[in-house]
Design an enzyme around this catalytic site. Sequence first.
Site, PDB file in Angstrom:
ATOM      1  N   GLU A 209      37.190  47.033  42.685  1.00 45.23           N
ATOM      2  CA  GLU A 209      37.466  45.634  43.013  1.00 45.23           C
ATOM      3  C   GLU A 209      37.816  45.583  44.494  1.00 45.23           C
ATOM      4  OE1 GLU A 209      36.832  43.275  41.049  1.00 45.23           O
ATOM      5  OE2 GLU A 209      36.560  44.408  39.194  1.00 45.23           O
ATOM      6  N   CYS A 243      42.379  38.828  48.053  1.00 47.85           N
ATOM      7  CA  CYS A 243      40.997  39.311  48.192  1.00 47.85           C
ATOM      8  C   CYS A 243      39.972  38.200  48.009  1.00 47.85           C
ATOM      9  CB  CYS A 243      40.725  40.453  47.215  1.00 47.85           C
ATOM     10  SG  CYS A 243      40.945  40.020  45.476  1.00 47.85           S
TER      11      CYS A 243
END
Length: 455
Positions: A209, A243
């Site tokens: 991720e 993110c």
Amino acid sequence: MNIPSLIEQQRAYFNTKETRPISFRIAQLKKLKEKIEKHEDEILTALQSDLHKSEFESYTTEIAFLYAEISMMVKELEGWMKPEKVKTPVSHIGSKSYIYKEPYGVSLVIAPWNYPFQLALAPVLGAIAAGNTVILKPSELTPHVSSLLREIINETFEQSYFTVVEGAVEVSQELLEQKFDIIFFTGSVPVGKIVMEKAAKQLTPVVLELGGKSPVIVDETAKLDLAAKRIAWGKFINAGQTCIAPDYLYVHRDVKPELLSKLKDAIQELYGSKALDNEEYTHIVNQKHFDRLFPYLENGELLYGGSTNRDQLVMEPTILDHITWDDPVMQEEIFGPILPVLTFDSLDEVVEKVRSKEKPLALYYFTEDEQRENTILEQIPFGGGCVNDTILHVANPHLPFGGVGPSGTGSYHGKASFDAFSHRKSIVHQTTKFDFSFRYPGSKFGLSIIKRLLK
């Protein structure tokens, strides 16, 4: 701590099959939730110490998220675990076909610093639900949360099942030299490449991720009041250290002045006119990241914000106008409270330019035109996102969350977390009541029958 010995201890425990029954898995999920509830105040304090997070932001983005995930898993796990019956072709007459879900074994979860509690435990929930053992490596950049995670986990679980290993880069390096059955990493693209390289040497499955420069696009049909408020919220929550935060704003020339005016108002509504003094505003994680962000303030024209306090590691929500694709701020993921603004005249220009860059983890598009919406969604590859909002897709446990290409590989959340930590084993159960001779060599009409069946 002897890491190779710890891994062998976990592998031996996994091989006892204690982690396999649904009753065990659900009990561990419930136990973890009870411990989080018990330590809520300490978690909030640790997040305040490491990132100056407010109670509201800490609870909503770190704790409540985990509660929702655990509740869903406890409710749905039995159905997820059942063998999945699939169709069987006519060539397999007499047989039945199933997909069995089995745990990989010993899992390694390496967590980031930006949401240090939630992003440490969210993957762990999938590992537990799927029946794995877990070694969790939290980020050393958030030491209070890391220490608290170790305390909570190690007082709750046997280390042969689930344990926390603290340390800096050298500990992560040692962990990555070991043989795991699956590795789950959340963090930067450069480190993600290292994780994948190390895993490849052991042929270990990985879920990465990562991140990237996620655009928020606003066309001339958008409802600008809502767009401004939702962009400000999504960009500056956690001081932009997210993110999937909008990394840059791409706005149509005709509505740019109005949107930017409303965006300034939205920032002031959320954080006041002096965000540096706002006790509800998150700080930068450390001086290294502060110093990385600071030079970006010289790019383009400072339209809003720009004030900083290095001693307190705080930086105002900032808007930079007259930015070009060649500016330093556009060369890498910002991961901070700085929003560069680019201008476009046609949607084709947007599609062409965004497609020419690395595939982002997220994309957000504000529009009232369904045809244009379809154009963006169909023609630009990205991990996931929202139309007329930001960030919210990450909070839907029914949506798999993950990147594509440079922004990540694999996905999780809800059932996707269970799937990420499960091997799907394909099984054909064949009848013994009869047998077809045509399948074997030497059958007179075997080949012609097979040709007809398999067309």
